[in-house]
Design a protein around this motif. Structure first.
Motif, mmCIF file in Angstrom:
data_model
loop_
_atom_site.group_PDB
_atom_site.id
_atom_site.type_symbol
_atom_site.label_atom_id
_atom_site.label_comp_id
_atom_site.label_asym_id
_atom_site.label_seq_id
_atom_site.Cartn_x
_atom_site.Cartn_y
_atom_site.Cartn_z
ATOM 1 N N ILE A 95 0.826 -1.202 0.000
ATOM 2 C CA ILE A 95 0.000 0.000 0.000
ATOM 3 C C ILE A 95 0.863 1.255 0.000
ATOM 4 O O ILE A 95 0.540 2.261 -0.656
ATOM 5 C CB ILE A 95 -0.931 -0.014 1.235
ATOM 6 N N SER A 96 1.968 1.216 0.716
ATOM 7 C CA SER A 96 2.830 2.394 0.815
ATOM 8 C C SER A 96 3.502 2.752 -0.502
ATOM 9 O O SER A 96 4.091 3.837 -0.613
ATOM 10 C CB SER A 96 3.898 2.164 1.887
ATOM 11 N N ASP A 97 3.435 1.881 -1.504
ATOM 12 C CA ASP A 97 3.998 2.199 -2.821
ATOM 13 C C ASP A 97 3.222 3.297 -3.535
ATOM 14 O O ASP A 97 3.708 3.846 -4.524
ATOM 15 C CB ASP A 97 4.014 0.950 -3.709
ATOM 16 N N SER A 129 -0.764 11.434 -5.860
ATOM 17 C CA SER A 129 -1.213 10.281 -5.078
ATOM 18 C C SER A 129 -1.737 9.186 -5.990
ATOM 19 O O SER A 129 -2.251 9.452 -7.090
ATOM 20 C CB SER A 129 -2.313 10.702 -4.090
ATOM 21 N N ASN A 130 -1.598 7.965 -5.527
ATOM 22 C CA ASN A 130 -2.116 6.795 -6.241
ATOM 23 C C ASN A 130 -2.880 5.868 -5.280
ATOM 24 O O ASN A 130 -3.115 4.706 -5.571
ATOM 25 C CB ASN A 130 -0.963 6.027 -6.891
ATOM 26 N N LEU A 131 -3.315 6.424 -4.127
ATOM 27 C CA LEU A 131 -3.960 5.631 -3.086
ATOM 28 C C LEU A 131 -5.422 5.359 -3.416
ATOM 29 O O LEU A 131 -6.169 6.274 -3.809
ATOM 30 C CB LEU A 131 -3.873 6.359 -1.735
ATOM 31 N N ASP A 132 -5.810 4.131 -3.257
ATOM 32 C CA ASP A 132 -7.218 3.729 -3.381
ATOM 33 C C ASP A 132 -7.513 2.759 -2.234
ATOM 34 O O ASP A 132 -7.600 1.545 -2.418
ATOM 35 C CB ASP A 132 -7.460 3.076 -4.746
ATOM 36 N N LEU A 133 -7.679 3.309 -1.037
ATOM 37 C CA LEU A 133 -7.845 2.472 0.148
ATOM 38 C C LEU A 133 -9.230 1.829 0.218
ATOM 39 O O LEU A 133 -9.369 0.707 0.720
ATOM 40 C CB LEU A 133 -7.586 3.300 1.418
ATOM 41 N N ASN A 134 -10.248 2.513 -0.258
ATOM 42 C CA ASN A 134 -11.596 1.933 -0.186
ATOM 43 C C ASN A 134 -11.913 0.996 -1.347
ATOM 44 O O ASN A 134 -12.987 0.381 -1.369
ATOM 45 C CB ASN A 134 -12.649 3.046 -0.105
ATOM 46 N N GLY A 135 -10.993 0.858 -2.314
ATOM 47 C CA GLY A 135 -11.150 -0.127 -3.380
ATOM 48 C C GLY A 135 -12.252 0.157 -4.372
ATOM 49 O O GLY A 135 -12.815 -0.778 -4.967
ATOM 50 N N GLY A 142 5.593 9.516 7.794
ATOM 51 C CA GLY A 142 4.602 8.575 7.310
ATOM 52 C C GLY A 142 3.801 7.979 8.462
ATOM 53 O O GLY A 142 4.326 7.760 9.562
ATOM 54 N N ASP A 143 2.518 7.735 8.207
ATOM 55 C CA ASP A 143 1.672 7.148 9.244
ATOM 56 C C ASP A 143 2.186 5.753 9.611
ATOM 57 O O ASP A 143 2.641 4.992 8.744
ATOM 58 C CB ASP A 143 0.228 7.060 8.740
ATOM 59 N N VAL A 144 2.103 5.411 10.896
ATOM 60 C CA VAL A 144 2.643 4.145 11.379
ATOM 61 C C VAL A 144 1.963 2.960 10.710
ATOM 62 O O VAL A 144 2.606 1.978 10.331
ATOM 63 C CB VAL A 144 2.507 4.064 12.919
ATOM 64 N N TYR A 145 0.645 3.039 10.542
ATOM 65 C CA TYR A 145 -0.083 1.937 9.928
ATOM 66 C C TYR A 145 0.281 1.787 8.454
ATOM 67 O O TYR A 145 0.381 0.662 7.933
ATOM 68 C CB TYR A 145 -1.586 2.176 10.062
ATOM 69 N N MET A 146 0.540 2.899 7.773
ATOM 70 C CA MET A 146 0.808 2.881 6.339
ATOM 71 C C MET A 146 2.273 2.582 6.024
ATOM 72 O O MET A 146 2.576 1.794 5.116
ATOM 73 C CB MET A 146 0.424 4.224 5.719
ATOM 74 N N TYR A 147 3.198 3.183 6.783
ATOM 75 C CA TYR A 147 4.622 3.128 6.435
ATOM 76 C C TYR A 147 5.492 2.474 7.497
ATOM 77 O O TYR A 147 6.693 2.327 7.280
ATOM 78 C CB TYR A 147 5.153 4.541 6.183
ATOM 79 N N PHE A 161 1.541 -2.267 8.529
ATOM 80 C CA PHE A 161 2.771 -2.431 7.745
ATOM 81 C C PHE A 161 3.598 -3.601 8.256
ATOM 82 O O PHE A 161 4.122 -4.395 7.461
ATOM 83 C CB PHE A 161 3.601 -1.147 7.785
ATOM 84 N N THR A 162 3.742 -3.729 9.551
ATOM 85 C CA THR A 162 4.531 -4.823 10.100
ATOM 86 C C THR A 162 3.888 -6.180 9.842
ATOM 87 O O THR A 162 4.581 -7.203 9.794
ATOM 88 C CB THR A 162 4.731 -4.617 11.609
ATOM 89 N N SER A 163 2.542 -6.198 9.655
ATOM 90 C CA SER A 163 1.854 -7.452 9.327
ATOM 91 C C SER A 163 1.943 -7.760 7.839
ATOM 92 O O SER A 163 2.007 -8.929 7.445
ATOM 93 C CB SER A 163 0.383 -7.383 9.756
#
Length: 383
Positions: free
Chosen positions: A34-36, A68-74, A127-132, A230-232
């Motif tokens: 996702i972080s890409d 940006s190229n984020l599409d989190l909600n799909g 960067g956000d911890v969850y994202m990066y 990210f760690t998962s």
């Protein structure tokens, strides 16, 4: 029977092609994260080129720039990134939030701006911890002082809060479909100002910025996908470590190709050397004698006689000695006689003819010292 076998062959080829296609798709999926889809260097670059935070938000969501190229909600549409700000005295925290639905937001990054008592401004893009992952931070050093700094500490300044939300966007904004991750990586580098420096650090500088942000974080996507942090997702500690791992893997994959080309070139050069040696051993070549004579005739030594030249060939080329020992001796006899002058044009035709001719000229006075050899040679010719 032939038709039956033909059908079986076609079916087998189709099955194999489908299997290879599935393998390629699997490899691309494993290298995706996702972080890409949001490069923080590009975010830092356009932040330094913006007039204010409203202009910064416009550049983040410009359909022509496509930062940006984020599409989190799909939904196959790049998410709108809104910008909100929290300030206290000389500390500004700018939050970038991805709009996922009605009152549904996910923080993707923050920009911490702080000015010290010496009027020096420090910027960190976090960067956000969850994202990066934790402690993924870049400190941009701009080639020129950004205009937005002067706006932050104006006497009449008010913190910026984006007026846009789900289904209500500015006129310039239109939806666009996200790129594949590898295409986005190639596209985004065009929008990074290479004159600036983007220094990676693994820790924040402003404790006040951390306190201001702690009560304003939005994590709707994280709550919906608690096991997709990210760690998962990866085995790396943060985004920077993932990039280093990818670079190392790419280098290792390119090493076998380099070694193969090196071995091939070595084998080819070995073949050329063996062919050259075979040519020298199989035939009598004037360039070989000329090069050897040049080596034996150095500026610090006097001109060598033909006898010394033949001994030099024997020392430098042991394999050549066995095949050329007797002709070299006979060559000395020919040079001491008068017909040896007719072989000079053959020496002059070589690339180093100037040097070889100097060697022959220096050897002309030598027959006067070896007069008994002339008498013995003339006596043989008369008999």
């Amino acid at each position: 029977m032939k038709t039956y076998l033909l059908h079986i062959a076609v079916f087998t080829l189709l099955t194999l092609s489908n299997a290879f296609a599935q393998d390629v798709t699997t490899v691309r999926a494993n290298s995706y994260d996702i972080s890409d889809n949001l490069n923080l260097k590009a975010v830092a670059s356009i932040f330094g080129e913006s007039r204010d935070l409203e202009d910064f938000e416009r550049k983040l969501n410009d359909p022509e720039l496509q930062i940006s190229n984020l599409d989190l909600n799909g939904d196959n549409r790049v998410d709108y990134l809104r910008v909100i700000e929290v300030t206290e005295n000389n500390t500004h925290v700018i939050i970038l939030q991805s709009v996922l639905g009605i009152d549904t937001f996910q923080d993707v990054a923050t920009i911490e701006v702080e000015r010290d008592r010496y009027n020096n401004v420090q910027v960190q893009v976090v960067g956000d911890v969850y994202m990066y992952g934790p402690n993924y931070i870049y400190e941009p050093v701009y080639v020129s002082r950004p205009l937005i700094y002067d706006v932050f500490w104006a006497s009449s300044y008010r913190p910026y809060y984006s007026p846009w939300y789900w289904g209500y966007y500015p006129v310039y904004y239109t939806y666009w479909a996200p790129y594949p991750a590898y295409r986005y990586r190639n596209h985004i580098h065009v929008h990074i100002n290479t004159r600036n420096n983007y220094n990676y650090v693994n820790g924040g500088r402003s404790s006040r910025a951390v306190a201001l942000y702690s009560g304003r974080r939005a994590n709707a996507y994280e709550r919906q996908n608690p096991d997709n942090s990210f760690t998962s997702r990866t085995s790396s500690t943060n985004r920077y470590a993932l990039e280093q791992t990818r670079t190392t893997s790419a280098t290792r994959n390119s090493v076998p190709a380099t070694r193969t080309s090196y071995n091939n070139s070595s084998r080819n050069s070995g073949t050329r050397l063996s062919n050259t040696s075979a040519t020298r051993n199989s035939s009598i070549t004037t360039p070989q004698r000329t090069n050897t004579s040049v080596r034996s005739t150095t500026p610090s030594r006097p001109a060598a006689t033909p006898a010394r030249s033949s001994s030099t060939i024997t020392r430098t080329s042991p394999s050549y000695e066995r095949s050329r020992t007797q002709p070299a001796r006979s060559g000395n006899t020919v040079r001491s006689s008068a017909p040896a002058r007719s072989s000079a044009p053959a020496v002059r035709s070589t690339p180093s003819s100037s040097r070889s001719s100097s060697t022959i000229r220096s050897s002309q006075p030598q027959p006067r010292q070896s007069s008994p050899s002339r008498q013995s040679g003339s006596g043989r010719s008369r008999g």
